[in-house]
Scaffold this motif. Structure first.
Motif, PDB file in Angstrom:
ATOM      1  N   LEU A 149       9.073   1.455  -3.126  1.00  0.00           N
ATOM      2  CA  LEU A 149       7.631   1.368  -3.349  1.00  0.00           C
ATOM      3  C   LEU A 149       6.775   1.800  -2.162  1.00  0.00           C
ATOM      4  O   LEU A 149       5.702   2.381  -2.355  1.00  0.00           O
ATOM      5  CB  LEU A 149       7.261  -0.074  -3.732  1.00  0.00           C
ATOM      6  CG  LEU A 149       7.826  -0.572  -5.065  1.00  0.00           C
ATOM      7  CD1 LEU A 149       7.505  -2.049  -5.259  1.00  0.00           C
ATOM      8  CD2 LEU A 149       7.287   0.240  -6.224  1.00  0.00           C
ATOM      9  N   ALA A 150       7.212   1.508  -0.957  1.00  0.00           N
ATOM     10  CA  ALA A 150       6.393   1.821   0.223  1.00  0.00           C
ATOM     11  C   ALA A 150       5.972   3.291   0.301  1.00  0.00           C
ATOM     12  O   ALA A 150       4.831   3.579   0.679  1.00  0.00           O
ATOM     13  CB  ALA A 150       7.133   1.407   1.494  1.00  0.00           C
ATOM     14  N   PRO A 151       6.855   4.249  -0.048  1.00  0.00           N
ATOM     15  CA  PRO A 151       6.426   5.654   0.030  1.00  0.00           C
ATOM     16  C   PRO A 151       5.243   5.990  -0.875  1.00  0.00           C
ATOM     17  O   PRO A 151       4.587   7.011  -0.676  1.00  0.00           O
ATOM     18  CB  PRO A 151       7.684   6.418  -0.415  1.00  0.00           C
ATOM     19  CG  PRO A 151       8.820   5.504  -0.108  1.00  0.00           C
ATOM     20  CD  PRO A 151       8.288   4.137  -0.382  1.00  0.00           C
ATOM     21  N   VAL A 211      -2.544  -0.270   3.846  1.00  0.00           N
ATOM     22  CA  VAL A 211      -3.050  -1.630   3.625  1.00  0.00           C
ATOM     23  C   VAL A 211      -2.116  -2.421   2.709  1.00  0.00           C
ATOM     24  O   VAL A 211      -1.795  -3.587   2.977  1.00  0.00           O
ATOM     25  CB  VAL A 211      -4.470  -1.584   3.021  1.00  0.00           C
ATOM     26  CG1 VAL A 211      -4.934  -2.983   2.635  1.00  0.00           C
ATOM     27  CG2 VAL A 211      -5.450  -0.962   4.007  1.00  0.00           C
ATOM     28  N   LEU A 212      -1.657  -1.799   1.633  1.00  0.00           N
ATOM     29  CA  LEU A 212      -0.751  -2.489   0.716  1.00  0.00           C
ATOM     30  C   LEU A 212       0.594  -2.774   1.377  1.00  0.00           C
ATOM     31  O   LEU A 212       1.206  -3.816   1.134  1.00  0.00           O
ATOM     32  CB  LEU A 212      -0.547  -1.656  -0.549  1.00  0.00           C
ATOM     33  CG  LEU A 212      -1.714  -1.611  -1.538  1.00  0.00           C
ATOM     34  CD1 LEU A 212      -1.333  -0.792  -2.761  1.00  0.00           C
ATOM     35  CD2 LEU A 212      -2.134  -3.015  -1.954  1.00  0.00           C
ATOM     36  N   GLN A 258       1.093  -3.448   4.484  1.00  0.00           N
ATOM     37  CA  GLN A 258       0.918  -4.598   5.372  1.00  0.00           C
ATOM     38  C   GLN A 258       0.818  -5.894   4.569  1.00  0.00           C
ATOM     39  O   GLN A 258       1.353  -6.933   4.970  1.00  0.00           O
ATOM     40  CB  GLN A 258      -0.343  -4.412   6.231  1.00  0.00           C
ATOM     41  CG  GLN A 258      -0.306  -3.188   7.125  1.00  0.00           C
ATOM     42  CD  GLN A 258       0.963  -3.097   7.947  1.00  0.00           C
ATOM     43  OE1 GLN A 258       1.308  -4.024   8.680  1.00  0.00           O
ATOM     44  NE2 GLN A 258       1.670  -1.984   7.829  1.00  0.00           N
ATOM     45  N   ALA A 259       0.131  -5.843   3.442  1.00  0.00           N
ATOM     46  CA  ALA A 259       0.022  -7.034   2.596  1.00  0.00           C
ATOM     47  C   ALA A 259       1.387  -7.447   2.057  1.00  0.00           C
ATOM     48  O   ALA A 259       1.676  -8.640   1.913  1.00  0.00           O
ATOM     49  CB  ALA A 259      -0.945  -6.762   1.446  1.00  0.00           C
ATOM     50  N   ALA A 260       2.227  -6.458   1.769  1.00  0.00           N
ATOM     51  CA  ALA A 260       3.565  -6.764   1.254  1.00  0.00           C
ATOM     52  C   ALA A 260       4.377  -7.566   2.264  1.00  0.00           C
ATOM     53  O   ALA A 260       5.217  -8.389   1.880  1.00  0.00           O
ATOM     54  CB  ALA A 260       4.291  -5.471   0.903  1.00  0.00           C
ATOM     55  N   GLU A 261       4.127  -7.347   3.550  1.00  0.00           N
ATOM     56  CA  GLU A 261       4.868  -8.082   4.575  1.00  0.00           C
ATOM     57  C   GLU A 261       4.655  -9.588   4.445  1.00  0.00           C
ATOM     58  O   GLU A 261       5.568 -10.382   4.690  1.00  0.00           O
ATOM     59  CB  GLU A 261       4.438  -7.612   5.970  1.00  0.00           C
ATOM     60  CG  GLU A 261       4.907  -6.213   6.331  1.00  0.00           C
ATOM     61  CD  GLU A 261       6.422  -6.122   6.426  1.00  0.00           C
ATOM     62  OE1 GLU A 261       7.061  -7.103   6.851  1.00  0.00           O
ATOM     63  OE2 GLU A 261       6.968  -5.066   6.056  1.00  0.00           O
TER      64      GLU A 261
END
Length: 298
Positions: free
Chosen positions: A230-232, A237-238, A240-243
């Motif tokens: 998903l990250a690619p 911003v998303l 970082q939120a996923a972390e």
């Protein structure tokens, strides 16, 4: 000197606030007193149950393990496996109704992990609902005042399967390869990527310990799977939120309870059966989307 001192103080306060937030989120998964049926709104909800013994197949056996129903929880691994297999009824296609039913179970799995995972599950739920909405709309248009033979629009007609939906939307000019549209194909592609994330995470949970005897945590596994699947496709911003989501995930034992097992040894055959079914569905969907150059729809 005074402005410099104030600046340093502000930086220290900001760092302290960020650290406190991370510690707060992480602590939400720590045990809170005795055993309870459900946690608070920020905690996972999983009722403890008396488990039916799990049938572990002999080595080399092809039969899948018996996955019992787990009383007291919404996610049922056995139902997920059944829906995934039903979606592969056709050798070169994926039936949409059982595919979406599989996602219903996967959403229950995600929602069982707590409110923080809503970062992922909310968008997935919207996409599942959109495909159902588009399918029903197409079916109503095709049958006019008579109405569709089935209420979902997924059992017959253009949206019965992934392949038929792709071909119908291409024929009708619904798919746009240069800009974002709410087509079934684009929506399916987003679900397809999320399915890969879940598959990779479950593969990690099925793995044994490393050379030092340590099992990777669900947070570590989810992060690694996210970076691949998903990250690619997400902005900074998303990502970082996923972390924060990964920090808030429960421990491995909780995940094992979700698939109705009590140990890693019992979990392995169950997880492998689910992973194999997910892999087949993902591969078949990937093949259909690739045939029509739809793997990078905007």
């Amino acid at each position: 000197m005074v402005p410099l001192t104030r600046m340093k103080l502000l930086r220290l306060l900001l760092l302290a606030a960020m650290l406190a937030l991370l510690l707060f989120i992480s602590s939400l998964w720590l045990p809170q007193g005795g055993v309870r049926d459900c946690g608070g709104s920020w905690q996972p909800c999983l009722k403890f149950y008396r488990q039916t013994p799990l049938l572990v197949p002999e080595e080399g056996a092809e039969a899948p393990p018996l996955i019992p129903e787990c009383p007291g929880q919404s996610f049922q691994a056995g139902r997920l496996l059944r829906y995934l297999k039903s979606s592969l009824e056709n050798a070169d296609d994926v039936l949409l109704e059982p595919y979406l039913q599989s996602w219903d179970q996967l959403l229950k799995f995600m929602e069982s992990l707590g409110t923080m995972v809503g970062f992922f599950s909310h968008k997935v739920k919207e996409k599942v609902a959109l495909i159902r909405e588009l399918s029903l709309k197409r079916s109503l248009e095709a049958h006019g005042k008579r109405g569709p033979p089935d209420r979902s629009g997924l059992q017959i007609g253009a949206n019965r399967s992934v392949r038929s939906m792709v071909e119908a939307e291409l024929k009708d000019g619904v798919v746009d390869f240069s800009r974002r549209t709410d087509s079934g194909c684009r929506t399916l592609l987003r679900l397809h990527r999320s399915l890969l994330w879940l598959k990779l995470m479950l593969e990690g949970l099925a793995d044994g310990p490393d050379a030092d005897g340590r099992y990777r945590t669900p947070g570590e596994l989810s992060r690694a799977a996210y970076m691949v699947a998903l990250a690619p496709h997400h902005p900074w911003v998303l990502r970082q939120a996923a972390e924060l989501v990964f920090l808030a995930l429960p421990d491995r034992r909780y995940f094992l309870q979700l698939v109705c097992v009590r140990s890693q040894r019992e979990a392995t055959p169950v997880l492998h059966a689910i992973i194999n079914a997910l892999a087949l569905v993902h591969t078949q969907t990937q093949r259909i989307l690739a045939e029509h150059d739809m793997l990078e729809l905007p």
